[in-house]
Write a protein that holds these residues in place. Structure first.
Motif, PDB file in Angstrom:
ATOM      1  N   TYR A 123      45.853   0.243  46.385  1.00 30.30           N
ATOM      2  CA  TYR A 123      46.205   1.721  46.089  1.00 30.30           C
ATOM      3  C   TYR A 123      45.170   2.069  45.050  1.00 30.30           C
ATOM      4  CZ  TYR A 123      50.397   1.404  48.981  1.00 30.30           C
ATOM      5  OH  TYR A 123      51.354   1.465  49.918  1.00 30.30           O
ATOM      6  N   LYS A 124      44.255   1.410  44.391  1.00 34.87           N
ATOM      7  CA  LYS A 124      43.371   1.622  43.419  1.00 34.87           C
ATOM      8  C   LYS A 124      44.152   2.286  42.230  1.00 34.87           C
ATOM      9  CE  LYS A 124      39.602   2.898  46.495  1.00 34.87           C
ATOM     10  NZ  LYS A 124      40.133   2.158  47.742  1.00 34.87           N
ATOM     11  N   LEU A 125      45.142   1.554  41.784  1.00 37.10           N
ATOM     12  CA  LEU A 125      45.940   1.695  40.627  1.00 37.10           C
ATOM     13  C   LEU A 125      45.498   1.454  39.301  1.00 37.10           C
ATOM     14  CD1 LEU A 125      49.170   0.265  42.166  1.00 37.10           C
ATOM     15  CD2 LEU A 125      48.644   2.615  42.269  1.00 37.10           C
ATOM     16  N   ASP A 126      45.741   2.312  38.627  1.00 38.35           N
ATOM     17  CA  ASP A 126      45.177   2.179  36.930  1.00 38.35           C
ATOM     18  C   ASP A 126      46.332   1.423  36.361  1.00 38.35           C
ATOM     19  OD1 ASP A 126      44.129   2.501  34.614  1.00 38.35           O
ATOM     20  OD2 ASP A 126      44.503   4.438  34.303  1.00 38.35           O
ATOM     21  N   VAL A 127      46.214   0.113  36.531  1.00 35.60           N
ATOM     22  CA  VAL A 127      47.316  -0.898  35.861  1.00 35.60           C
ATOM     23  C   VAL A 127      46.563  -2.131  35.452  1.00 35.60           C
ATOM     24  CG1 VAL A 127      48.192  -1.675  37.956  1.00 35.60           C
ATOM     25  CG2 VAL A 127      49.557  -1.730  36.094  1.00 35.60           C
ATOM     26  N   LYS A 128      46.909  -2.804  34.455  1.00 36.83           N
ATOM     27  CA  LYS A 128      46.349  -4.222  34.139  1.00 36.83           C
ATOM     28  C   LYS A 128      47.206  -5.151  34.724  1.00 36.83           C
ATOM     29  CE  LYS A 128      43.081  -2.442  31.696  1.00 36.83           C
ATOM     30  NZ  LYS A 128      41.589  -2.862  32.141  1.00 36.83           N
ATOM     31  N   VAL A 129      46.577  -6.038  35.571  1.00 36.29           N
ATOM     32  CA  VAL A 129      47.289  -6.869  36.334  1.00 36.29           C
ATOM     33  C   VAL A 129      47.326  -8.377  35.589  1.00 36.29           C
ATOM     34  CG1 VAL A 129      47.564  -8.399  38.510  1.00 36.29           C
ATOM     35  CG2 VAL A 129      46.834  -5.747  38.653  1.00 36.29           C
ATOM     36  N   TYR A 130      47.990  -8.814  35.141  1.00 34.95           N
ATOM     37  CA  TYR A 130      48.069 -10.021  34.168  1.00 34.95           C
ATOM     38  C   TYR A 130      48.975 -10.966  34.911  1.00 34.95           C
ATOM     39  CZ  TYR A 130      45.947  -7.408  30.320  1.00 34.95           C
ATOM     40  OH  TYR A 130      45.157  -6.949  29.602  1.00 34.95           O
ATOM     41  N   ASP A 149      43.315  -9.265  36.102  1.00 35.46           N
ATOM     42  CA  ASP A 149      42.448  -8.955  35.042  1.00 35.46           C
ATOM     43  C   ASP A 149      42.618 -10.022  33.963  1.00 35.46           C
ATOM     44  OD1 ASP A 149      41.928  -6.019  35.136  1.00 35.46           O
ATOM     45  OD2 ASP A 149      43.902  -6.055  35.547  1.00 35.46           O
ATOM     46  N   LYS A 150      43.677 -10.733  33.721  1.00 44.21           N
ATOM     47  CA  LYS A 150      43.886 -11.741  32.839  1.00 44.21           C
ATOM     48  C   LYS A 150      44.990 -12.892  33.406  1.00 44.21           C
ATOM     49  CE  LYS A 150      41.121  -9.884  29.513  1.00 44.21           C
ATOM     50  NZ  LYS A 150      39.616 -10.407  29.270  1.00 44.21           N
ATOM     51  N   ARG A 164      37.939 -24.257  37.934  1.00 45.29           N
ATOM     52  CA  ARG A 164      37.647 -24.860  39.072  1.00 45.29           C
ATOM     53  C   ARG A 164      38.164 -24.130  40.281  1.00 45.29           C
ATOM     54  NH1 ARG A 164      38.644 -29.951  36.370  1.00 45.29           N
ATOM     55  NH2 ARG A 164      40.817 -30.230  36.925  1.00 45.29           N
ATOM     56  N   GLN A 165      39.005 -23.115  40.186  1.00 52.03           N
ATOM     57  CA  GLN A 165      39.674 -22.198  41.069  1.00 52.03           C
ATOM     58  C   GLN A 165      38.771 -21.188  41.354  1.00 52.03           C
ATOM     59  OE1 GLN A 165      43.863 -20.998  40.925  1.00 52.03           O
ATOM     60  NE2 GLN A 165      44.324 -23.252  40.770  1.00 52.03           N
ATOM     61  N   GLY A 166      37.947 -20.821  40.209  1.00 52.45           N
ATOM     62  CA  GLY A 166      37.048 -19.489  40.397  1.00 52.45           C
ATOM     63  C   GLY A 166      37.065 -18.509  39.545  1.00 52.45           C
ATOM     64  N   TYR A 167      38.326 -18.715  38.657  1.00 49.45           N
ATOM     65  CA  TYR A 167      38.374 -17.577  37.670  1.00 49.45           C
ATOM     66  C   TYR A 167      37.506 -17.656  36.509  1.00 49.45           C
ATOM     67  CZ  TYR A 167      43.186 -16.784  39.407  1.00 49.45           C
ATOM     68  OH  TYR A 167      44.301 -16.396  40.220  1.00 49.45           O
ATOM     69  N   SER A 168      36.934 -16.263  36.256  1.00 50.13           N
ATOM     70  CA  SER A 168      35.874 -16.376  35.048  1.00 50.13           C
ATOM     71  C   SER A 168      36.502 -16.687  33.810  1.00 50.13           C
ATOM     72  CB  SER A 168      35.172 -15.132  35.120  1.00 50.13           C
ATOM     73  OG  SER A 168      36.216 -14.153  34.727  1.00 50.13           O
ATOM     74  N   GLN A 169      35.758 -17.175  32.902  1.00 47.38           N
ATOM     75  CA  GLN A 169      36.110 -17.194  31.550  1.00 47.38           C
ATOM     76  C   GLN A 169      36.596 -16.098  31.002  1.00 47.38           C
ATOM     77  OE1 GLN A 169      32.621 -19.210  29.252  1.00 47.38           O
ATOM     78  NE2 GLN A 169      33.029 -21.045  30.288  1.00 47.38           N
ATOM     79  N   ASP A 170      36.103 -14.880  31.237  1.00 47.58           N
ATOM     80  CA  ASP A 170      36.997 -13.605  30.846  1.00 47.58           C
ATOM     81  C   ASP A 170      38.019 -13.393  31.182  1.00 47.58           C
ATOM     82  OD1 ASP A 170      36.385 -10.937  29.611  1.00 47.58           O
ATOM     83  OD2 ASP A 170      36.577 -10.296  31.477  1.00 47.58           O
ATOM     84  N   GLN A 171      38.554 -13.836  32.483  1.00 45.28           N
ATOM     85  CA  GLN A 171      39.854 -13.860  32.943  1.00 45.28           C
ATOM     86  C   GLN A 171      40.925 -14.808  32.214  1.00 45.28           C
ATOM     87  OE1 GLN A 171      38.247 -14.246  37.084  1.00 45.28           O
ATOM     88  NE2 GLN A 171      39.722 -12.612  37.544  1.00 45.28           N
TER      89      GLN A 171
END
Length: 372
Positions: A123-130, A149-150, A164-171
């Protein structure tokens, strides 16, 4: 600011941190509703299924490790993402979203991460997904979503697994473990004072945990009674009168001093009163015990908590052992050896973990504000 906290009814380990975060956020003036994900989505079937599956596998842990071990993969992840976009789920989600208008959605179950991550992108929502990884040491591969996002996780073991799953260090965010407020704010009294307050004898004490659903085993208790062990045992968790009578009956001719308070609201005080905790535990009960510096002797671990064993081996603040005989030997050594107890204290001193919902919320808000 509205921070919606979503959990799944598949164990108190998902609800308790969501409730703890919600309480602290609300006390600071934020709108922080705490809701069951599948109630919010008006999905009666999935709400029933998650709880029923969880209870079934608690009774059949070997089967749980097999089934979840086989199904926790990228293929299941693809299926979950596809199910998220089916019309019943996506229409209920967007209706919920428009009503709540959250700035941040934080899920304490992996299903929230994959469902919300998928639909926020759809839906291209402007919301942070944690996501908060409530299992502490693991988060399912099936719950991976690049649009998260985090993802907050309270252990270095868990952080390695996410990488190992593929999440970045920033996430990935190493976080404090969010304790329920009754434990975080309780007065830390001595072991002797806790026993006095609870009407217990001042002697070596095992806190035997049957878990929130009372689905536990009596094998260790039977073995200790047979071996003529001389400990005080306090049995907590969901129990009925029949269960209480059962434990008192199997220990009536033994040297054990057995108390069965069952489900208690002051579990932290019972933890302070014990020398060691044993039985079944999810991540929440396990981490609360560690926060209060009480080692845990786990009889088994589910697939979702499989790296608890690795964590214990690395940090020495507990054990995973299925054999009643070996469990008895561990307890005997710990009870008799002042050196073993001193070594355990040193392990707790060196533990690279923090425990605080207040600190978790500070970190959460810092990340929210940095990315606004």
């Amino acid at each position: 600011m509205t921070i919606s906290l979503l959990y799944v009814d598949a164990g108190k380990g998902h609800y308790v941190p969501a409730k703890a975060m919600g309480d602290v956020l609300a006390a600071r003036g934020y709108d922080a509703p705490v809701e069951d994900l599948f109630v919010a989505l008006d999905s009666t079937f999935w709400h029933w299924f998650c709880k029923a599956e969880w209870r079934f596998f608690l009774k059949h842990p070997i089967l749980e490790r097999i089934v979840h071990g086989v199904s926790d993969n990228r293929f299941t992840n693809v299926i979950l993402r596809a199910l998220s976009k089916t019309k019943p789920i996506r229409t209920k989600f967007i209706a919920w979203y428009k009503e709540r208008k959250p700035d941040v959605i934080l899920s304490t179950n992996f299903l929230g991460g994959v469902i919300v991550g998928e639909l926020a992108a759809y839906y291209k929502l402007d919301v942070k997904v944690y996501v908060y990884a409530a299992d502490a040491f693991n988060n399912p591969v099936a719950g991976f979503h690049i649009n998260v996002d985090k993802i907050f996780i309270p252990s270095f073991v868990g952080e390695e697994n996410l990488e190992r799953q593929g999440y970045s260090q920033d996430q990935i965010i190493r976080s404090p473990f969010p304790l329920q407020q009754s434990i975080e704010k309780m007065e830390r009294v001595s072991k002797q004072e806790a026993r006095s307050l609870l009407g217990l004898e001042d002697r070596f004490t095992i806190l035997y945990n049957l878990g929130g659903e009372g689905i536990g085993s009596d094998k260790l208790i039977r073995y200790l009674a047979k071996e003529e062990a001389d400990y005080q045992i306090v049995i907590v968790g969901k129990t009925d009168e029949q269960t209480k009578k059962h434990f008192l009956e199997i220990t009536k001719d033994s040297n054990l001093r057995v108390h069965v308070p069952g489900f208690v609201t002051n579990i932290g005080m019972y933890m302070l009163a014990c020398d060691i905790q044993a039985g079944k535990a999810g991540a929440n009960a396990l981490m609360e015990s560690i926060a209060l510096r009480r080692p845990f002797l786990l009889s088994q671990v589910l697939y979702a908590a499989r790296d608890t064993t690795r964590f214990f081996k690395l940090r020495g603040v507990g054990w995973v052992e299925g054999s009643s005989k070996k469990q008895s030997e561990i307890i005997k050594t710990y009870a008799r050896s002042e050196e073993a107890r001193a070594e355990m204290d040193s392990h707790f001193d060196k533990l690279p973990l923090t425990f605080s919902t207040e600190a978790f919320v500070d970190l959460l808000l810092k990340n929210v504000n940095q990315n606004r």
